[in-house]
Design an enzyme around this catalytic site. Structure first.
Site, PDB file in Angstrom:
ATOM      1  N   LEU A   8      22.775  -0.493  14.403  1.00 55.64           N
ATOM      2  CA  LEU A   8      24.109  -0.564  13.785  1.00 55.64           C
ATOM      3  C   LEU A   8      24.192   0.327  12.542  1.00 55.64           C
ATOM      4  CD1 LEU A   8      26.966  -1.610  13.536  1.00 55.64           C
ATOM      5  CD2 LEU A   8      26.080  -3.741  12.576  1.00 55.64           C
ATOM      6  N   GLU A  18      13.511  -0.266  28.767  1.00 50.90           N
ATOM      7  CA  GLU A  18      14.071  -1.583  28.461  1.00 50.90           C
ATOM      8  C   GLU A  18      15.165  -1.887  29.477  1.00 50.90           C
ATOM      9  OE1 GLU A  18      15.800  -1.298  24.482  1.00 50.90           O
ATOM     10  OE2 GLU A  18      17.094   0.360  25.066  1.00 50.90           O
ATOM     11  N   ASN A  50       0.839  -1.216   0.000  1.00 48.93           N
ATOM     12  CA  ASN A  50       0.000   0.000   0.000  1.00 48.93           C
ATOM     13  C   ASN A  50       0.871   1.263   0.000  1.00 48.93           C
ATOM     14  OD1 ASN A  50       0.993   0.067   2.570  1.00 48.93           O
ATOM     15  ND2 ASN A  50      -0.991   0.215   3.609  1.00 48.93           N
ATOM     16  N   LEU A  51       2.174   1.081  -0.083  1.00 51.61           N
ATOM     17  CA  LEU A  51       3.157   2.181  -0.110  1.00 51.61           C
ATOM     18  C   LEU A  51       3.111   3.020   1.172  1.00 51.61           C
ATOM     19  CD1 LEU A  51       2.925   3.260  -3.867  1.00 51.61           C
ATOM     20  CD2 LEU A  51       4.298   1.452  -2.818  1.00 51.61           C
ATOM     21  N   TYR A  72       4.895  -2.120  18.724  1.00 50.87           N
ATOM     22  CA  TYR A  72       5.240  -2.844  17.490  1.00 50.87           C
ATOM     23  C   TYR A  72       5.555  -4.306  17.805  1.00 50.87           C
ATOM     24  CZ  TYR A  72       8.537  -5.153  14.519  1.00 50.87           C
ATOM     25  OH  TYR A  72       9.181  -6.134  13.817  1.00 50.87           O
ATOM     26  N   HIS A  73       6.457  -4.549  18.773  1.00 47.03           N
ATOM     27  CA  HIS A  73       6.817  -5.931  19.096  1.00 47.03           C
ATOM     28  C   HIS A  73       5.600  -6.710  19.617  1.00 47.03           C
ATOM     29  CE1 HIS A  73      11.002  -4.203  19.156  1.00 47.03           C
ATOM     30  NE2 HIS A  73      11.262  -5.349  18.570  1.00 47.03           N
ATOM     31  N   THR A 127       9.813 -11.252  14.649  1.00 42.73           N
ATOM     32  CA  THR A 127      10.942 -10.551  15.268  1.00 42.73           C
ATOM     33  C   THR A 127      11.454 -11.287  16.500  1.00 42.73           C
ATOM     34  OG1 THR A 127      11.612  -8.491  16.339  1.00 42.73           O
ATOM     35  CG2 THR A 127       9.303  -9.079  16.558  1.00 42.73           C
ATOM     36  N   LYS A 185       3.628  -8.296  16.836  1.00 41.51           N
ATOM     37  CA  LYS A 185       4.234  -9.527  16.310  1.00 41.51           C
ATOM     38  C   LYS A 185       3.972 -10.699  17.255  1.00 41.51           C
ATOM     39  CE  LYS A 185       6.355  -7.746  12.629  1.00 41.51           C
ATOM     40  NZ  LYS A 185       6.778  -8.244  11.340  1.00 41.51           N
ATOM     41  N   ARG A 209      22.533   2.968  12.064  1.00 34.86           N
ATOM     42  CA  ARG A 209      22.590   4.351  12.543  1.00 34.86           C
ATOM     43  C   ARG A 209      24.016   4.724  12.958  1.00 34.86           C
ATOM     44  NH1 ARG A 209      18.806   7.577  14.540  1.00 34.86           N
ATOM     45  NH2 ARG A 209      19.392   7.667  16.738  1.00 34.86           N
ATOM     46  N   ASN A 251      -3.166  -1.748  11.853  1.00 35.23           N
ATOM     47  CA  ASN A 251      -2.541  -2.112  10.586  1.00 35.23           C
ATOM     48  C   ASN A 251      -1.938  -3.524  10.639  1.00 35.23           C
ATOM     49  OD1 ASN A 251      -1.446  -1.165   7.859  1.00 35.23           O
ATOM     50  ND2 ASN A 251       0.392  -1.924   8.894  1.00 35.23           N
ATOM     51  N   SER A 268       7.659  -3.141  23.028  1.00 36.61           N
ATOM     52  CA  SER A 268       7.040  -1.960  22.392  1.00 36.61           C
ATOM     53  C   SER A 268       5.718  -2.414  21.784  1.00 36.61           C
ATOM     54  CB  SER A 268       7.943  -1.417  21.276  1.00 36.61           C
ATOM     55  OG  SER A 268       7.893  -2.283  20.136  1.00 36.61           O
ATOM     56  N   ARG A 301       4.913   2.950   3.789  1.00 41.49           N
ATOM     57  CA  ARG A 301       6.222   3.385   4.293  1.00 41.49           C
ATOM     58  C   ARG A 301       6.631   4.707   3.656  1.00 41.49           C
ATOM     59  NH1 ARG A 301       9.114   5.260   6.446  1.00 41.49           N
ATOM     60  NH2 ARG A 301      11.169   4.777   7.268  1.00 41.49           N
ATOM     61  N   THR A 303      25.050   7.524  19.023  1.00 39.63           N
ATOM     62  CA  THR A 303      24.027   7.719  20.056  1.00 39.63           C
ATOM     63  C   THR A 303      23.701   6.414  20.785  1.00 39.63           C
ATOM     64  OG1 THR A 303      22.378   7.371  18.324  1.00 39.63           O
ATOM     65  CG2 THR A 303      22.934   9.658  18.827  1.00 39.63           C
TER      66      THR A 303
HETATM   67  N1  USQ Z   1      19.703   1.965  20.286  1.00 35.52           N
HETATM   68  C1  USQ Z   1      20.741   2.785  20.693  1.00 35.52           C
HETATM   69  N2  USQ Z   1      21.016   3.894  19.939  1.00 35.52           N
HETATM   70  C2  USQ Z   1      20.317   4.196  18.804  1.00 35.52           C
HETATM   71  C3  USQ Z   1      19.280   3.354  18.395  1.00 35.52           C
HETATM   72  C4  USQ Z   1      18.983   2.231  19.154  1.00 35.52           C
HETATM   73  O1  USQ Z   1      21.399   2.544  21.704  1.00 35.52           O
HETATM   74  O2  USQ Z   1      20.633   5.219  18.183  1.00 35.52           O
HETATM   75  C5  USQ Z   1      19.380   0.765  21.082  1.00 35.52           C
HETATM   76  C6  USQ Z   1      17.918   0.672  21.500  1.00 35.52           C
HETATM   77  O3  USQ Z   1      17.670   1.377  22.692  1.00 35.52           O
HETATM   78  C7  USQ Z   1      17.752  -0.834  21.598  1.00 35.52           C
HETATM   79  C8  USQ Z   1      18.693  -1.399  20.560  1.00 35.52           C
HETATM   80  O4  USQ Z   1      19.604  -0.359  20.254  1.00 35.52           O
HETATM   81  O5  USQ Z   1      18.162  -1.282  22.845  1.00 35.52           O
HETATM   82  C9  USQ Z   1      18.034  -1.855  19.286  1.00 35.52           C
HETATM   83  O6  USQ Z   1      17.260  -0.815  18.711  1.00 35.52           O
HETATM   84  P1  USQ Z   1      16.864  -0.848  17.162  1.00 35.52           P
HETATM   85  O7  USQ Z   1      16.101   0.391  16.857  1.00 35.52           O
HETATM   86  O8  USQ Z   1      18.068  -1.154  16.345  1.00 35.52           O
HETATM   87  O9  USQ Z   1      15.944  -2.188  17.068  1.00 35.52           O
HETATM   88  P2  USQ Z   1      14.418  -2.465  17.456  1.00 35.52           P
HETATM   89  O10 USQ Z   1      13.715  -1.267  17.938  1.00 35.52           O
HETATM   90  O11 USQ Z   1      14.415  -3.648  18.360  1.00 35.52           O
HETATM   91  O12 USQ Z   1      13.735  -2.873  16.073  1.00 35.52           O
HETATM   92  C10 USQ Z   1      14.464  -3.353  14.943  1.00 35.52           C
HETATM   93  C11 USQ Z   1      13.548  -3.254  13.730  1.00 35.52           C
HETATM   94  C12 USQ Z   1      12.366  -4.213  13.909  1.00 35.52           C
HETATM   95  C13 USQ Z   1      12.853  -5.610  14.181  1.00 35.52           C
HETATM   96  C14 USQ Z   1      13.799  -5.625  15.382  1.00 35.52           C
HETATM   97  C15 USQ Z   1      14.452  -6.959  15.581  1.00 35.52           C
HETATM   98  O13 USQ Z   1      13.109  -1.933  13.528  1.00 35.52           O
HETATM   99  O14 USQ Z   1      11.555  -4.188  12.743  1.00 35.52           O
HETATM  100  O15 USQ Z   1      11.761  -6.462  14.433  1.00 35.52           O
HETATM  101  O16 USQ Z   1      14.872  -4.679  15.141  1.00 35.52           O
HETATM  102  S1  USQ Z   1      14.787  -7.284  17.281  1.00 35.52           S
HETATM  103  O17 USQ Z   1      15.456  -6.119  17.868  1.00 35.52           O
HETATM  104  O18 USQ Z   1      15.654  -8.443  17.325  1.00 35.52           O
HETATM  105  O19 USQ Z   1      13.518  -7.481  17.916  1.00 35.52           O
END
Ligand code: USQ
Length: 406
Positions: free
Chosen positions: A247, A332, A32-33, A189-190, A145, A193, A249, A119, A187, A35, A261
């Site tokens: 990573l 968290e 549905n575009l 989002y999580h 996830t 899932k 980022r 959604n 979250s 994003r 950050t």
């Molecule tokens: N974090 C930092 N600095 C930042 C961004 C994030 O320290 O600049 C930390 C967050 O606080 C968190 C961790 O890095 O503890 C991961 O954050 P994330 O944004 O990389 O990952 P997350 O929010 O868990 O979501 C992402 C995807 C999501 C997928 C998930 C897999 O957006 O779609 O389902 O990773 S998992 O994390 O294994 O659940």
């Protein structure tokens, strides 16, 4: 095979589409575009310039002779059209990526929470109901996830989806039971899932749908073998505080001399997978479909685990970037261990790509090339998990300083 990729315009959906088309499958994108609309809502854009989905498909055909068909359809809101599509096209496999996938976006406001639940849960349930009613016996592969498990350290490995437990019945006898590993989403989002898992369990058991649920870790990297083939096939690449993942980022921040950050102490341990492995895993899962009547097959789609502060130090060492420890906008665990089983995936034949310097540098190079497209004020992550945290979160023009959270 005729394969429908739901959400085929997204970060993992697009390279998966190309990978499967490259293997000679007939691939249809349903999207549905949304994003692209969310980019507009947030006032940010992918670091990499993205063409329209129709143009991307045209370039692919020009390059390979293979056709990818795009169908504009909203799974969560257009149930009858979805059912009609399934009846008409009768796909052999369906890959379901069509969900709002950012945790920070899902926590921005109550409206974002409601949207994410409506959604994601609506799309998944509509799909399952439509498959049953249209008699579609496609193998459904869903992108779940690792986050459904939560990140509490229990000192035991997280199994692939199921846990053997023992309960004592009224007669005092011990009985064995296999259950879905208890969810503890961090979250909204999580949480969606986690809800998806229950929907899958029901439809597999009640209607014999054949379902594989891939519990994926954090994807890093940007290019795959196919997206590298033409500038206009380039993958989207998110850097902003809502959609950018940790990573990627850090690598982008290093490229633009922005302090890395780290949230809190950076003691959060998470599971990771490179984008190239992610598309390969989907191919492997497709080739190993469960039988009707089987339980949902669950794989932990990750290749390695890392602590956030270790990643920051690694990137800093590679690039000379400064590391900044910021108050965490999320609720968290400050520190956690993470041991994950992924034997089933490795048994299917995945040869994991790990954090090789070359691949990390490739991301930094992409970021440097498109650095002029970055709005530095959108780099900070400011979406707070609770009102209390929100009140204490503040960002400066450079976007890196948050007020201290006690
Ligand atoms: N974090 C930092 N600095 C930042 C961004 C994030 O320290 O600049 C930390 C967050 O606080 C968190 C961790 O890095 O503890 C991961 O954050 P994330 O944004 O990389 O990952 P997350 O929010 O868990 O979501 C992402 C995807 C999501 C997928 C998930 C897999 O957006 O779609 O389902 O990773 S998992 O994390 O294994 O659940």
């Amino acid at each position: 095979m005729r394969i429908a990729v739901l959400g085929g315009d997204g970060f993992v959906g697009w390279p998966t589409t190309l990978h499967l088309s490259n293997q000679g499958h007939e691939v249809h994108i349903i999207d549905n575009l949304s994003r692209r609309w969310i980019d507009t809502e947030l006032g940010v854009q992918s670091l990499t310039p993205m063409d329209s989905i129709q143009e991307r498909c045209r370039i692919w055909t020009q390059l390979t002779g293979e056709h990818i068909q795009f169908h504009l359809l909203d799974l969560a809101r257009e149930y009858e059209r979805l059912k009609q599509w399934l009846t008409e096209y009768r796909p052999d496999a369906i890959i379901h990526f069509a969900e709002q996938r950012a945790a920070p976006y899902s926590m921005k406001t109550d409206r974002h929470k409601v949207y994410t639940v409506d959604n994601n849960v609506g799309a998944t349930h509509n799909l399952l109901a439509a498959m049953v009613d249209s008699g579609c016996d496609a193998h459904l592969v869903h992108l779940g996830t690792m986050g459904v498990y939560g990140y509490s350290s229990v000192g035991a490995a997280i199994p692939e989806g199921y846990l053997d437990v023992e309960i004592t019945n009224l007669e005092g006898e011990k009985k064995g039971l296999e259950i879905l590993y208890p969810t503890k989403p961090g979250s909204v989002y999580h949480m969606t899932k986690s809800l998806d898992q229950i929907l899958f369990q029901f439809y597999a058991q009640n209607d014999g749908l054949r379902i594989t649920d891939l519990h994926q870790g954090i994807v890093w990297g940007t290019h795959t073998d196919q997206t590298r083939r033409h500038e206009q096939l380039i993958n989207r690449f998110d850097y902003d505080g809502d959609y950018g993942t940790v990573l990627n980022r850090f690598l982008i921040q290093a490229a633009i001399d922005y302090p890395l950050t780290v949230h809190g102490t950076g003691g959060q341990t998470r599971a990771f997978i490179h984008i190239q492995d992610s598309v390969r895993c989907i191919e492997l899962a497709l080739g190993d479909a469960p039988q009707s009547g089987d339980r949902v097959r669950i794989f932990n789609q990750m290749t390695e685990t890392h602590r956030v502060r270790d990643l920051a130090e690694l990137v800093a060492g590679l690039t000379g970037a400064e590391v900044k420890y910021l108050p965490n906008p999320r609720k968290e665990a400050a520190e956690n261990d993470l041991i994950v089983k992924n034997d089933q995936f490795l048994a299917l034949g995945l040869n994991p790509t790990t954090l090789a310097e070359g691949l990390l540098e490739e991301v930094v190079d992409v970021a440097r090339k498109y650095a002029h497209r970055i709005d530095r004020s959108r780099v900070a992550a400011v979406s707070a998990w609770t009102r209390d945290i929100a009140q204490r979160v503040e960002h400066d023009p450079e976007g890196t300083r948050l007020k201290s959270v006690s």
